[in-house]
Design a protein around this motif. Structure first.
Motif, short mmCIF file in Angstrom:
data_model
loop_
_atom_site.label_atom_id
_atom_site.label_comp_id
_atom_site.label_asym_id
_atom_site.label_seq_id
_atom_site.Cartn_x
_atom_site.Cartn_y
_atom_site.Cartn_z
N LEU A 129 0.83 -1.20 0.00
CA LEU A 129 0.00 0.00 0.00
C LEU A 129 0.87 1.25 0.00
O LEU A 129 1.83 1.33 0.77
CB LEU A 129 -0.91 0.01 1.23
CG LEU A 129 -2.11 -0.95 1.21
CD1 LEU A 129 -2.87 -0.86 2.53
CD2 LEU A 129 -3.03 -0.64 0.05
N PRO A 130 0.56 2.23 -0.84
CA PRO A 130 1.31 3.49 -0.81
C PRO A 130 0.92 4.31 0.42
O PRO A 130 0.01 3.95 1.17
CB PRO A 130 0.90 4.18 -2.11
CG PRO A 130 -0.46 3.64 -2.41
CD PRO A 130 -0.47 2.22 -1.90
N GLY A 131 1.58 5.43 0.59
CA GLY A 131 1.29 6.26 1.74
C GLY A 131 2.35 6.10 2.82
O GLY A 131 3.27 5.28 2.72
N LYS A 132 2.20 6.90 3.87
CA LYS A 132 3.17 6.91 4.95
C LYS A 132 2.52 6.36 6.22
O LYS A 132 2.28 7.08 7.18
CB LYS A 132 3.68 8.34 5.19
CG LYS A 132 4.38 8.94 3.98
CD LYS A 132 4.79 10.37 4.23
CE LYS A 132 5.46 10.98 3.01
NZ LYS A 132 5.85 12.40 3.24
N ASN A 133 2.24 5.08 6.19
CA ASN A 133 1.65 4.40 7.34
C ASN A 133 2.51 3.22 7.73
O ASN A 133 3.29 2.71 6.92
CB ASN A 133 0.23 3.90 7.01
CG ASN A 133 -0.74 5.04 6.77
OD1 ASN A 133 -1.02 5.41 5.64
ND2 ASN A 133 -1.27 5.61 7.84
N THR A 134 2.38 2.80 8.96
CA THR A 134 3.04 1.60 9.45
C THR A 134 1.97 0.59 9.83
O THR A 134 0.90 0.96 10.32
CB THR A 134 3.93 1.91 10.66
OG1 THR A 134 3.14 2.54 11.68
CG2 THR A 134 5.07 2.82 10.27
N PHE A 135 2.29 -0.69 9.62
CA PHE A 135 1.34 -1.76 9.89
C PHE A 135 2.00 -2.76 10.84
O PHE A 135 3.20 -3.04 10.74
CB PHE A 135 0.94 -2.46 8.59
CG PHE A 135 0.22 -1.57 7.61
CD1 PHE A 135 -1.16 -1.47 7.63
CD2 PHE A 135 0.94 -0.82 6.69
CE1 PHE A 135 -1.81 -0.65 6.73
CE2 PHE A 135 0.29 0.00 5.79
CZ PHE A 135 -1.10 0.09 5.81
#
Length: 385
Positions: A16-22
């Motif tokens: 997934l693009p974007g600036k998130n952490t999972f």
């Protein structure tokens, strides 16, 4: 050098693009900037720990045992709402696929026509009608989509969020369509917890001051003094934030719309999402249906990746490792072939016969005489003489 491509299955959250952490295999979704979120946890847990350690034993014996019980329940509810807000998908919208983005660009160019040189192209917007009122849908140049009504692009998370309210660093996540009610319940319960602890801190100091005096009580309970200071400075901001969001919920309005003045500008455009009733607006925001996530974070997708790279073996490796694969193609020297493996011209001349040598037959040599024939010939010559 050659590479073997293999196909493996990966989770969609990994791509997934974007600036998130999972975390937890895509179940937990947060922003990358989580430093203030850890500070929030420290303040809440630290203040409650001091309250349970210094005030609760005295108040449970001298006032009521229900005081620490109710404080514990309120603390657990605050932590549950905080984690629910921080670890959930706020309503991130998926970006357009390359084919969809190309199709949208073609539609926009066809609608705008040829723009003369030096002129700015018209804004990319679409008009939709909501409750007999025209609402403009803006085009997102990053996600390549026309954002739904009330959606906006978060510059910190680099995602379009449906019903975007704001990005809250205290919870380490955006606040949007899917977690706004939990954010409001977190601020409301945190306000009640702060007031509760602050009130019983004062009660504790007053009750002990009757027996020991005010100054002696402050010296004996330094933890209480620290709690009073923390609660006093955080009470105004937390209670004020709760009151502000209560006002927004009563109007069915978001923080983003309030800051931009979307429904209170010069045109005095009315809010098309408001029911003109405080109870209906509160019921829609707080008691409406729970919207599912549209990201499919834990879905599977196929990815092609190189498995291994092979290169021609060197002379030392050829001597040490037995070769199990036979090839009939000649070794063609190139820039990837080591010099000690490249065949030289002399070697190729010795090993490869020319076409003429292959076609011309070998010359026939006369038969060699045996030793017995040579002896008979010498005797005949002696008799002749």
């Amino acid at each position: 050098m050659s590479a073997v491509m293999i196909t493996r299955k990966v989770r969609k959250w990994e791509k997934l693009p974007g600036k998130n952490t999972f975390c937890c295999d895509g179940r937990v979704m947060m922003a990358r900037q989580k430093g203030v979120f850890y500070l929030t946890l420290f303040l809440i847990i630290g203040t409650c720990s001091l309250f349970f350690a210094f005030e609760c034993p005295y108040l449970a014996v001298n006032l009521s045992p229900a005081i620490p019980v109710f404080a514990a329940l309120l603390f657990l509810f605050v932590m549950a709402m905080l984690l629910r807000t921080s670890f959930s998908d706020p309503g991130v919208l998926p970006r357009a696929l390359p084919e969809e983005a190309t199709f949208i660009e073609m539609e926009i160019e066809a609608a705008n026509g040829n723009v003369p040189a030096g002129q700015r192209p018209p804004p990319r917007i679409r008009n939709v009608q909501i409750n007999n009122q025209i609402v403009k849908l803006k085009y997102c140049y990053t996600c390549k989509i026309f954002r739904p009504p009330r959606a906006s692009h978060c510059s910190i998370c680099d995602n379009c969020v449906d019903r975007f309210d704001h990005h809250c660093p205290w919870v380490g996540n955006c606040v949007g369509k899917r977690n706004y009610r939990y954010f409001y319940l977190f601020t409301l319960s945190l306000s009640l917890l702060t007031i509760y602890i602050f009130t019983f801190d004062i009660v504790h100091v007053v009750m002990r001051s009757v027996d020991s005096g005010f100054l002696n009580t402050l010296k004996e309970t330094p933890g209480t003094v620290l709690e009073v200071l923390v609660c006093f400075f955080t009470l105004w901001s937390v209670v004020g934030l709760t009151g502000f969001h209560t006002y927004l919920i009563s109007l069915n309005q978001t923080t983003n719309e309030d800051i931009k003045g979307s429904w209170s500008g010069k045109n005095r455009v009315q809010n098309p999402y408001s029911h003109k009733n405080i109870i209906k607006n509160c019921c829609e925001v707080l008691c409406g249906p729970a919207y599912p996530s549209v990201l499919d974070r834990r879905g599977l997708m196929q990815e092609d990746s190189p498995a291994s790279e092979t290169s021609p073996p060197s002379s030392s490796s050829m001597n040490s490792v037995p070769q199990t694969t036979k090839t009939t193609a000649p070794l063609i020297p190139n820039e990837h072939t080591p010099d000690d493996v490249k065949p030289s011209i002399a070697d190729s001349a010795e090993k490869t016969p020319s076409p003429k040598e292959e076609e011309s037959p070998a010359p026939k040599l006369p038969p060699l005489a045996s030793p017995e024939t040579d002896a008979e010939t010498s005797i005949i010559k002696d008799k002749a003489h």
